[in-house]
Motif scaffolding. Structure first.
Motif, PDB file in Angstrom:
ATOM      1  N   MET A 109      26.833  77.855  44.032  1.00  0.00           N
ATOM      2  CA  MET A 109      26.439  77.547  45.407  1.00  0.00           C
ATOM      3  C   MET A 109      26.128  76.060  45.566  1.00  0.00           C
ATOM      4  O   MET A 109      26.534  75.436  46.549  1.00  0.00           O
ATOM      5  CB  MET A 109      25.237  78.398  45.826  1.00  0.00           C
ATOM      6  CG  MET A 109      24.789  78.149  47.249  1.00  0.00           C
ATOM      7  SD  MET A 109      26.074  78.342  48.523  1.00  0.00           S
ATOM      8  CE  MET A 109      26.511  80.059  48.320  1.00  0.00           C
ATOM      9  N   LEU A 110      25.406  75.474  44.624  1.00  0.00           N
ATOM     10  CA  LEU A 110      25.113  74.036  44.693  1.00  0.00           C
ATOM     11  C   LEU A 110      26.411  73.234  44.730  1.00  0.00           C
ATOM     12  O   LEU A 110      26.556  72.300  45.524  1.00  0.00           O
ATOM     13  CB  LEU A 110      24.260  73.622  43.491  1.00  0.00           C
ATOM     14  CG  LEU A 110      22.810  74.061  43.509  1.00  0.00           C
ATOM     15  CD1 LEU A 110      22.208  73.969  42.111  1.00  0.00           C
ATOM     16  CD2 LEU A 110      21.991  73.240  44.497  1.00  0.00           C
TER      17      LEU A 110
ATOM     18  N   GLU B 205      29.461  74.375  45.598  1.00  0.00           N
ATOM     19  CA  GLU B 205      30.209  74.700  46.819  1.00  0.00           C
ATOM     20  C   GLU B 205      29.694  73.884  48.004  1.00  0.00           C
ATOM     21  O   GLU B 205      30.474  73.413  48.828  1.00  0.00           O
ATOM     22  CB  GLU B 205      30.062  76.191  47.123  1.00  0.00           C
ATOM     23  CG  GLU B 205      30.799  76.657  48.357  1.00  0.00           C
ATOM     24  CD  GLU B 205      30.607  78.151  48.607  1.00  0.00           C
ATOM     25  OE1 GLU B 205      30.315  78.516  49.763  1.00  0.00           O
ATOM     26  OE2 GLU B 205      30.751  78.932  47.650  1.00  0.00           O
ATOM     27  N   LEU B 206      28.378  73.710  48.074  1.00  0.00           N
ATOM     28  CA  LEU B 206      27.772  72.941  49.165  1.00  0.00           C
ATOM     29  C   LEU B 206      27.800  71.433  48.895  1.00  0.00           C
ATOM     30  O   LEU B 206      27.333  70.649  49.714  1.00  0.00           O
ATOM     31  CB  LEU B 206      26.337  73.411  49.409  1.00  0.00           C
ATOM     32  CG  LEU B 206      26.195  74.849  49.903  1.00  0.00           C
ATOM     33  CD1 LEU B 206      24.735  75.280  49.906  1.00  0.00           C
ATOM     34  CD2 LEU B 206      26.804  75.018  51.288  1.00  0.00           C
ATOM     35  N   GLU B 207      28.331  71.051  47.722  1.00  0.00           N
ATOM     36  CA  GLU B 207      28.437  69.645  47.317  1.00  0.00           C
ATOM     37  C   GLU B 207      27.084  68.944  47.341  1.00  0.00           C
ATOM     38  O   GLU B 207      26.958  67.799  47.779  1.00  0.00           O
ATOM     39  CB  GLU B 207      29.465  68.916  48.172  1.00  0.00           C
ATOM     40  CG  GLU B 207      30.850  69.513  48.047  1.00  0.00           C
ATOM     41  CD  GLU B 207      31.886  68.821  48.907  1.00  0.00           C
ATOM     42  OE1 GLU B 207      31.522  67.934  49.718  1.00  0.00           O
ATOM     43  OE2 GLU B 207      33.075  69.171  48.765  1.00  0.00           O
ATOM     44  N   LEU B 208      26.061  69.638  46.831  1.00  0.00           N
ATOM     45  CA  LEU B 208      24.720  69.078  46.775  1.00  0.00           C
ATOM     46  C   LEU B 208      24.501  68.362  45.444  1.00  0.00           C
ATOM     47  O   LEU B 208      24.962  68.828  44.402  1.00  0.00           O
ATOM     48  CB  LEU B 208      23.676  70.193  46.927  1.00  0.00           C
ATOM     49  CG  LEU B 208      23.687  70.920  48.262  1.00  0.00           C
ATOM     50  CD1 LEU B 208      22.760  72.128  48.217  1.00  0.00           C
ATOM     51  CD2 LEU B 208      23.291  69.979  49.388  1.00  0.00           C
TER      52      LEU B 208
ATOM     53  N   LEU C 280      19.673  78.001  49.986  1.00  0.00           N
ATOM     54  CA  LEU C 280      20.629  76.894  50.011  1.00  0.00           C
ATOM     55  C   LEU C 280      21.617  77.042  51.155  1.00  0.00           C
ATOM     56  O   LEU C 280      21.927  76.059  51.846  1.00  0.00           O
ATOM     57  CB  LEU C 280      21.363  76.802  48.670  1.00  0.00           C
ATOM     58  CG  LEU C 280      20.510  76.386  47.470  1.00  0.00           C
ATOM     59  CD1 LEU C 280      21.297  76.550  46.170  1.00  0.00           C
ATOM     60  CD2 LEU C 280      19.994  74.962  47.623  1.00  0.00           C
ATOM     61  N   GLU C 281      22.113  78.259  51.375  1.00  0.00           N
ATOM     62  CA  GLU C 281      23.044  78.494  52.472  1.00  0.00           C
ATOM     63  C   GLU C 281      22.390  78.214  53.826  1.00  0.00           C
ATOM     64  O   GLU C 281      22.980  77.565  54.687  1.00  0.00           O
ATOM     65  CB  GLU C 281      23.546  79.939  52.453  1.00  0.00           C
ATOM     66  CG  GLU C 281      24.546  80.221  51.369  1.00  0.00           C
ATOM     67  CD  GLU C 281      24.979  81.678  51.339  1.00  0.00           C
ATOM     68  OE1 GLU C 281      24.174  82.578  51.653  1.00  0.00           O
ATOM     69  OE2 GLU C 281      26.149  81.903  50.977  1.00  0.00           O
TER      70      GLU C 281
ATOM     71  N   THR D 148      19.695  76.360  54.451  1.00  0.00           N
ATOM     72  CA  THR D 148      19.205  74.992  54.588  1.00  0.00           C
ATOM     73  C   THR D 148      20.318  73.954  54.620  1.00  0.00           C
ATOM     74  O   THR D 148      20.265  73.004  55.389  1.00  0.00           O
ATOM     75  CB  THR D 148      18.234  74.667  53.421  1.00  0.00           C
ATOM     76  OG1 THR D 148      17.216  75.675  53.396  1.00  0.00           O
ATOM     77  CG2 THR D 148      17.598  73.306  53.603  1.00  0.00           C
ATOM     78  N   TYR D 149      21.371  74.155  53.828  1.00  0.00           N
ATOM     79  CA  TYR D 149      22.396  73.134  53.670  1.00  0.00           C
ATOM     80  C   TYR D 149      23.802  73.603  54.046  1.00  0.00           C
ATOM     81  O   TYR D 149      24.743  72.805  53.982  1.00  0.00           O
ATOM     82  CB  TYR D 149      22.408  72.634  52.223  1.00  0.00           C
ATOM     83  CG  TYR D 149      21.118  71.989  51.809  1.00  0.00           C
ATOM     84  CD1 TYR D 149      20.767  70.723  52.272  1.00  0.00           C
ATOM     85  CD2 TYR D 149      20.220  72.657  50.978  1.00  0.00           C
ATOM     86  CE1 TYR D 149      19.574  70.126  51.906  1.00  0.00           C
ATOM     87  CE2 TYR D 149      19.020  72.075  50.601  1.00  0.00           C
ATOM     88  CZ  TYR D 149      18.707  70.801  51.072  1.00  0.00           C
ATOM     89  OH  TYR D 149      17.512  70.235  50.705  1.00  0.00           O
ATOM     90  N   GLY D 150      23.946  74.858  54.435  1.00  0.00           N
ATOM     91  CA  GLY D 150      25.275  75.411  54.650  1.00  0.00           C
ATOM     92  C   GLY D 150      25.906  75.132  55.993  1.00  0.00           C
ATOM     93  O   GLY D 150      27.079  75.391  56.177  1.00  0.00           O
ATOM     94  N   GLY D 151      25.152  74.627  56.941  1.00  0.00           N
ATOM     95  CA  GLY D 151      25.734  74.379  58.257  1.00  0.00           C
ATOM     96  C   GLY D 151      25.959  75.665  59.026  1.00  0.00           C
ATOM     97  O   GLY D 151      25.217  76.619  58.888  1.00  0.00           O
TER      98      GLY D 151
END
Length: 85
Positions: A23-24, A26-29, A77-78, A80-83
């Motif tokens: 997930m990290l 995939e979200l490019e964090l 994460l999804e 907060t950062y997934g749009g």
């Protein structure tokens, strides 16, 4: 930014940790991995930050969130950062 806001506490070859890693990525964090002691009773660093000795665990300095449990972390994460969903 020189400091990475997310610190990810994990074990090598842990399927729950790999779920969070995917997930990290995939979200490019940006995140810093900290590999912890394999022996549960030796994971004092994780106990200090989360109150538990379980991994995966994350500390997100951007939001002040510290959490454990892979499903909770992936959901966080999804959200907060997934749009957009």
């Amino acid at each position: 930014m020189s400091e990475t806001p997310i610190t990810f506490y994990r074990l090598q070859a842990c399927p729950f940790c790999e779920r969070v890693t995917r997930m990290l990525d995939e979200l490019e964090l940006d995140y810093q991995s900290r590999f912890v002691e394999p022996m549960h009773s030796d994971r004092d660093v994780v106990k200090r930050i989360s109150g538990k000795r379980t991994v995966p665990a994350i500390v997100d300095e951007s939001t002040g969130v510290t959490m454990t449990e892979s499903a909770n972390i992936v959901d966080y994460l999804e959200r907060t950062y997934g749009g957009s969903a």
